[in-house]
Design an enzyme around this catalytic site. Structure first.
Site, PDB file in Angstrom:
ATOM      1  N   THR A 107      44.743  33.393  40.577  1.00 41.54           N
ATOM      2  CA  THR A 107      45.237  32.281  41.051  1.00 41.54           C
ATOM      3  C   THR A 107      44.305  31.673  42.352  1.00 41.54           C
ATOM      4  O   THR A 107      44.341  30.610  42.612  1.00 41.54           O
ATOM      5  CB  THR A 107      46.598  32.527  41.786  1.00 41.54           C
ATOM      6  OG1 THR A 107      46.448  33.925  42.767  1.00 41.54           O
ATOM      7  CG2 THR A 107      47.762  32.847  40.575  1.00 41.54           C
ATOM      8  N   ASP A 108      43.517  32.673  42.719  1.00 43.85           N
ATOM      9  CA  ASP A 108      42.653  32.126  44.115  1.00 43.85           C
ATOM     10  C   ASP A 108      41.472  31.136  43.762  1.00 43.85           C
ATOM     11  O   ASP A 108      41.326  30.323  44.523  1.00 43.85           O
ATOM     12  CB  ASP A 108      42.203  33.275  44.989  1.00 43.85           C
ATOM     13  CG  ASP A 108      40.961  34.311  44.067  1.00 43.85           C
ATOM     14  OD1 ASP A 108      40.998  33.891  42.854  1.00 43.85           O
ATOM     15  OD2 ASP A 108      40.470  34.998  44.713  1.00 43.85           O
ATOM     16  N   ALA A 150      35.954  49.267  39.791  1.00 39.98           N
ATOM     17  CA  ALA A 150      37.422  49.775  39.606  1.00 39.98           C
ATOM     18  C   ALA A 150      38.475  48.601  39.888  1.00 39.98           C
ATOM     19  O   ALA A 150      39.571  48.702  39.980  1.00 39.98           O
ATOM     20  CB  ALA A 150      37.672  50.985  40.457  1.00 39.98           C
ATOM     21  N   LEU A 156      38.711  47.149  42.898  1.00 42.11           N
ATOM     22  CA  LEU A 156      39.218  47.298  44.126  1.00 42.11           C
ATOM     23  C   LEU A 156      38.257  46.581  45.154  1.00 42.11           C
ATOM     24  O   LEU A 156      38.350  46.834  46.456  1.00 42.11           O
ATOM     25  CB  LEU A 156      39.472  48.696  44.567  1.00 42.11           C
ATOM     26  CG  LEU A 156      40.480  49.439  43.615  1.00 42.11           C
ATOM     27  CD1 LEU A 156      40.488  50.925  44.038  1.00 42.11           C
ATOM     28  CD2 LEU A 156      41.949  48.897  43.498  1.00 42.11           C
ATOM     29  N   SER A 157      37.451  45.610  44.665  1.00 38.90           N
ATOM     30  CA  SER A 157      36.487  44.854  45.617  1.00 38.90           C
ATOM     31  C   SER A 157      35.722  45.566  46.418  1.00 38.90           C
ATOM     32  O   SER A 157      35.476  45.526  47.526  1.00 38.90           O
ATOM     33  CB  SER A 157      37.435  43.953  46.568  1.00 38.90           C
ATOM     34  OG  SER A 157      38.185  42.971  45.761  1.00 38.90           O
ATOM     35  N   ASP A 193      39.364  38.376  47.873  1.00 39.18           N
ATOM     36  CA  ASP A 193      38.734  39.600  48.307  1.00 39.18           C
ATOM     37  C   ASP A 193      37.980  39.670  49.455  1.00 39.18           C
ATOM     38  O   ASP A 193      38.135  40.494  50.437  1.00 39.18           O
ATOM     39  CB  ASP A 193      37.837  39.999  47.026  1.00 39.18           C
ATOM     40  CG  ASP A 193      38.446  40.144  45.698  1.00 39.18           C
ATOM     41  OD1 ASP A 193      39.693  40.164  45.656  1.00 39.18           O
ATOM     42  OD2 ASP A 193      37.408  40.312  44.777  1.00 39.18           O
ATOM     43  N   TYR A 215      35.498  36.578  33.032  1.00 39.39           N
ATOM     44  CA  TYR A 215      35.784  36.069  34.534  1.00 39.39           C
ATOM     45  C   TYR A 215      35.595  34.546  34.656  1.00 39.39           C
ATOM     46  O   TYR A 215      36.294  33.546  34.585  1.00 39.39           O
ATOM     47  CB  TYR A 215      35.359  36.664  35.783  1.00 39.39           C
ATOM     48  CG  TYR A 215      35.954  36.377  36.922  1.00 39.39           C
ATOM     49  CD1 TYR A 215      37.072  37.036  37.444  1.00 39.39           C
ATOM     50  CD2 TYR A 215      35.468  35.299  37.986  1.00 39.39           C
ATOM     51  CE1 TYR A 215      37.759  36.537  38.904  1.00 39.39           C
ATOM     52  CE2 TYR A 215      36.085  34.967  38.815  1.00 39.39           C
ATOM     53  CZ  TYR A 215      36.974  35.579  39.372  1.00 39.39           C
ATOM     54  OH  TYR A 215      37.676  35.064  40.778  1.00 39.39           O
TER      55      TYR A 215
HETATM   56  C1  GLA Z   1      38.267  39.347  41.363  1.00 40.11           C
HETATM   57  C2  GLA Z   1      37.750  37.997  42.231  1.00 40.11           C
HETATM   58  C3  GLA Z   1      38.938  37.717  43.049  1.00 40.11           C
HETATM   59  C4  GLA Z   1      40.183  37.246  42.145  1.00 40.11           C
HETATM   60  C5  GLA Z   1      40.477  38.358  41.469  1.00 40.11           C
HETATM   61  C6  GLA Z   1      41.381  38.041  40.309  1.00 40.11           C
HETATM   62  O1  GLA Z   1      38.618  40.384  42.278  1.00 40.11           O
HETATM   63  O2  GLA Z   1      36.810  38.589  43.119  1.00 40.11           O
HETATM   64  O3  GLA Z   1      38.445  36.298  43.797  1.00 40.11           O
HETATM   65  O4  GLA Z   1      39.957  35.911  41.246  1.00 40.11           O
HETATM   66  O5  GLA Z   1      39.439  38.676  40.591  1.00 40.11           O
HETATM   67  O6  GLA Z   1      42.652  37.738  40.949  1.00 40.11           O
END
Ligand code: GLA
Length: 412
Positions: A35-36, A143, A145-146, A192, A241
């Site tokens: 959604t971001d 994973a 988890l950013s 993130d 993505y």
């Molecule tokens: C990744 C991207 C985020 C977000 C998520 C999905 O983590 O870095 O900005 O779009 O995917 O919600």
């Protein structure tokens, strides 16, 4: 766990000076996925796992960066032109360093966010000089988890701090996001980087990604957030993505023909979307339906969390997973299996994939009394089903980026 004293000692052994220490967390998103970049709502928590940077300034304009995880040292000349994505970890560091003030030619092209700070100006991220950096992380990589946002934000914060700049955290998040777009080729949203900057112990961040307005929602003490790593890496996900993002933009362009006030899927209701369904390819319709319905779920989930209705929150997580799997098509068999296994256990309110997808982790909300049993049963059943040994742990909501003092260490 990273031991900051040990890291400082390792820096000293490698570079012969005392470092300053910085850390930025990974994140797990409770709800609000994909959604971001549609100006929508998200609800992440910062993990209690972090990327750490031990850093000290250099007299020249080089960054000498050693990664413990990759056991590799890379030297970046801040005055040299930078190449495009190499697909390696150093892209994130190089990107942040360049945007903060590496090659002056680039700075001129990318003004105004990269101008040196001026007195009274709000642009308080400015030219960084050379530095030695030692990086260590206990955020699992690939994973979902950013780990990349944690790396960008920790390095950006460190470079700004070494230049005696106290970074504006929204601005730092934007710089980190640009590094990801321009140097890693991933057109990510801002979630993130924002949670890596703003994470708060014990609370989830309800973020409006259009205005960056935030609300802090305490995680009720009786529940636990469980992270379940499928151990399937999502390395190849950036192409998919970017393709999802393009699908959303296609949907917005179609919807805006009749309603020019629509700037993003954030501005669209389910009724509007359904009215336009006949004019859209089915795939575009399904992508849009995920985003529009997910935004509504986040808003409802915020009410459920603050009202202590964990069952409702869990049901919304379940619905989010179904939408990501069926409409957005970003799950994978292992994630679906993990989510099914977790949901089948007593004491679980709900579970879903988290992050970009195509592997990585599921997140579950469970009753605190079920913690040990759920961890044990998930690990056993997932391994039986897939042959893979998952990493399953309960995370606390941790705090965002910051400096770390060995004398008076703040709580994570
Ligand atoms: C990744 C991207 C985020 C977000 C998520 C999905 O983590 O870095 O900005 O779009 O995917 O919600």
């Amino acid at each position: 766990m990273i031991d900051p004293s040990e890291l400082a000692g390792a820096f000293h052994a490698r570079f012969g000076r005392e470092p300053r220490l910085y850390r930025a967390p990974g994140r797990v998103n409770l709800i609000g996925e994909h959604t971001d970049y549609n100006d929508g709502f998200v609800m992440p928590i910062a993990l209690d796992r972090c990327t750490w940077v031990a850093a000290a300034p250099r007299a020249d304009r080089s960054l000498v960066v050693h990664s413990r995880e990759y056991d590799e040292t890379v030297t970046i000349d801040l005055d040299a032109a930078t190449n495009g994505p190499t697909g390696r970890w150093i892209d994130y560091v190089r990107g942040v360093a360049a945007i903060l003030g590496g090659d002056p030619g680039q700075v001129a092209r990318r003004a105004p966010a990269m101008r040196p700070a001026v007195d009274g100006g709000d642009d308080n991220l400015r030219h960084s000089a050379g530095a030695d950096l030692l990086i260590a992380s206990d955020v699992p990589m690939g994973a979902g988890l950013s780990s990349s946002a944690a790396l960008e934000v920790a390095c950006g914060y460190a470079l700004a701090s070494l230049a005696d700049v106290v970074p504006d955290l929204d601005r730092l998040a934007r710089v980190a996001q640009r590094a990801e777009h321009e140097f890693a080729g991933m057109r990510c949203g801002i979630m993130d980087q924002m949670i890596a900057c703003h994470g708060r112990a014990g609370a989830a961040l309800l973020l409006d990604t259009r205005s960056l307005a935030r609300r802090w929602l305490p995680v009720p003490p009786a529940v636990r957030v469980v992270v379940c790593n499928t151990m399937v890496r999502h390395e190849l996900a950036s192409g998919e993505y970017n393709a999802r993002r393009a699908d959303c933009e296609d949907g917005v362009a179609r919807l805006a023909r009749d309603a020019p006030s629509i700037r993003a899927l954030r501005d669209v209701t389910i009724a509007q979307l359904d009215a336009a369904r006949a004019d859209m390819p089915p795939r575009i319709y399904r992508r849009c339906r995920h985003v529009v319905s997910e935004n509504a779920r986040v808003e409802e989930a915020a009410g459920a969390l603050t009202g202590g209705d964990s069952r409702r929150f869990g049901a919304l997580m379940d619905a989010s997973h179904a939408s990501l799997r069926d409409d957005y098509e970003v799950s994978c068999p292992e994630l679906d299996r993990m989510v099914d296994i977790v949901r089948g256990l007593d004491g679980v309110y709900g579970a879903r994939m988290t992050g970009g997808g195509f592997g990585g982790c599921a997140v579950a909300l469970i009753d605190g009394s079920a913690e040990a049993r759920v961890r044990r049963d998930v690990a056993r059943r997932y391994q039986e089903a897939t042959g893979l040994e998952p990493d399953v742990w309960v995370t606390r909501a941790g705090s965002g980026v910051g400096a770390w003092s060995l004398d008076s260490a703040p709580a994570a």
